[in-house]
Design a protein around this motif. Structure first.
Motif, mmCIF file in Angstrom:
data_model
loop_
_atom_site.group_PDB
_atom_site.id
_atom_site.type_symbol
_atom_site.label_atom_id
_atom_site.label_comp_id
_atom_site.label_asym_id
_atom_site.label_seq_id
_atom_site.Cartn_x
_atom_site.Cartn_y
_atom_site.Cartn_z
ATOM 1 N N LEU A 40 -6.264 -6.354 6.101
ATOM 2 C CA LEU A 40 -6.701 -5.045 5.600
ATOM 3 C C LEU A 40 -8.189 -5.075 5.325
ATOM 4 O O LEU A 40 -8.740 -6.133 4.984
ATOM 5 N N PRO A 41 -8.874 -3.936 5.411
ATOM 6 C CA PRO A 41 -10.292 -3.913 5.056
ATOM 7 C C PRO A 41 -10.467 -4.205 3.564
ATOM 8 O O PRO A 41 -9.629 -3.810 2.749
ATOM 9 N N HIS A 42 -11.532 -4.911 3.227
ATOM 10 C CA HIS A 42 -11.800 -5.214 1.820
ATOM 11 C C HIS A 42 -12.269 -3.940 1.120
ATOM 12 O O HIS A 42 -13.039 -3.156 1.673
ATOM 13 N N LEU A 43 -11.790 -3.745 -0.096
ATOM 14 C CA LEU A 43 -12.125 -2.546 -0.871
ATOM 15 C C LEU A 43 -13.629 -2.316 -0.939
ATOM 16 O O LEU A 43 -14.099 -1.193 -0.790
ATOM 17 N N SER A 44 -14.391 -3.374 -1.124
ATOM 18 C CA SER A 44 -15.847 -3.226 -1.270
ATOM 19 C C SER A 44 -16.511 -2.676 -0.015
ATOM 20 O O SER A 44 -17.603 -2.110 -0.082
ATOM 21 N N LYS A 45 -15.865 -2.814 1.139
ATOM 22 C CA LYS A 45 -16.421 -2.308 2.397
ATOM 23 C C LYS A 45 -16.018 -0.865 2.671
ATOM 24 O O LYS A 45 -16.516 -0.237 3.586
ATOM 25 N N THR A 47 -15.360 1.714 -0.060
ATOM 26 C CA THR A 47 -15.726 2.726 -1.043
ATOM 27 C C THR A 47 -17.138 3.249 -0.839
ATOM 28 O O THR A 47 -18.029 2.530 -0.410
ATOM 29 N N LYS A 48 -17.282 4.513 -1.156
ATOM 30 C CA LYS A 48 -18.590 5.157 -1.162
ATOM 31 C C LYS A 48 -18.980 5.337 -2.619
ATOM 32 O O LYS A 48 -18.127 5.350 -3.494
ATOM 33 N N THR A 49 -20.227 5.485 -2.896
ATOM 34 C CA THR A 49 -20.679 5.538 -4.288
ATOM 35 C C THR A 49 -20.639 6.927 -4.898
ATOM 36 O O THR A 49 -21.046 7.103 -6.034
ATOM 37 N N ILE A 50 -20.153 7.904 -4.151
ATOM 38 C CA ILE A 50 -20.093 9.253 -4.701
ATOM 39 C C ILE A 50 -18.655 9.733 -4.773
ATOM 40 O O ILE A 50 -17.795 9.274 -4.020
ATOM 41 N N GLY A 51 -18.401 10.659 -5.659
ATOM 42 C CA GLY A 51 -17.096 11.273 -5.758
ATOM 43 C C GLY A 51 -16.123 10.502 -6.625
ATOM 44 O O GLY A 51 -16.381 9.398 -7.080
ATOM 45 N N LYS A 52 -14.978 11.133 -6.842
ATOM 46 C CA LYS A 52 -13.909 10.540 -7.639
ATOM 47 C C LYS A 52 -13.119 9.560 -6.774
ATOM 48 O O LYS A 52 -12.741 9.879 -5.643
ATOM 49 N N ILE A 53 -12.851 8.370 -7.313
ATOM 50 C CA ILE A 53 -12.147 7.314 -6.590
ATOM 51 C C ILE A 53 -10.893 6.915 -7.362
ATOM 52 O O ILE A 53 -10.943 6.721 -8.576
ATOM 53 N N ILE A 54 -9.778 6.779 -6.653
ATOM 54 C CA ILE A 54 -8.548 6.238 -7.227
ATOM 55 C C ILE A 54 -8.246 4.946 -6.487
ATOM 56 O O ILE A 54 -8.212 4.922 -5.245
ATOM 57 N N ILE A 55 -8.022 3.874 -7.242
ATOM 58 C CA ILE A 55 -7.636 2.587 -6.666
ATOM 59 C C ILE A 55 -6.347 2.154 -7.344
ATOM 60 O O ILE A 55 -6.334 1.920 -8.551
ATOM 61 N N MET A 56 -5.274 2.083 -6.582
ATOM 62 C CA MET A 56 -3.998 1.631 -7.138
ATOM 63 C C MET A 56 -3.863 0.135 -6.899
ATOM 64 O O MET A 56 -3.996 -0.332 -5.764
ATOM 65 N N ILE A 57 -3.619 -0.588 -7.972
ATOM 66 C CA ILE A 57 -3.405 -2.029 -7.908
ATOM 67 C C ILE A 57 -1.999 -2.274 -8.446
ATOM 68 O O ILE A 57 -1.680 -1.871 -9.561
ATOM 69 N N GLY A 58 -1.184 -2.915 -7.659
ATOM 70 C CA GLY A 58 0.235 -3.023 -7.961
ATOM 71 C C GLY A 58 0.600 -3.991 -9.058
ATOM 72 O O GLY A 58 -0.233 -4.727 -9.577
#
Length: 86
Positions: A40-45, A47-58
């Motif tokens: 899978l692509p790494h999260l850091s690659k 995300t963009k620095t603008i807007g609202k972000i949701i990250i679900m971690i199980g």
């Protein structure tokens, strides 16, 4: 905060059923981090620095296959958090 060595407390909301959360949350970027046999692509690659972000971690043991599929069907992008065990 003490265990992770962080200096700030993340915003925590009340619990919701998984299906309710993925169907009704609004964000510019939505991610679900899970273990996968495929790379899978790494999260850091991603995300963009603008807007609202949701990250679900199980939870411990990861999300179920059904949860992952439901999230992807609701516009969540599958990502990796790297090789380290968190």
């Amino acid at each position: 905060i003490k265990q992770s060595g962080q200096a700030w407390m993340p915003l925590l909301h009340d619990l919701l059923p998984f299906s309710t959360f993925i169907q009704h949350t609004q964000a510019d970027q939505k991610y679900i981090a899970f273990l996968s046999k495929e790379k899978l692509p790494h999260l850091s690659k991603q995300t963009k620095t603008i807007g609202k972000i949701i990250i679900m971690i199980g939870p411990e043991g990861d999300f179920s296959e059904i949860e992952i599929l439901n999230a992807i069907e609701n516009d969540y992008l599958g990502v990796s958090l790297g090789d380290s065990i968190l």
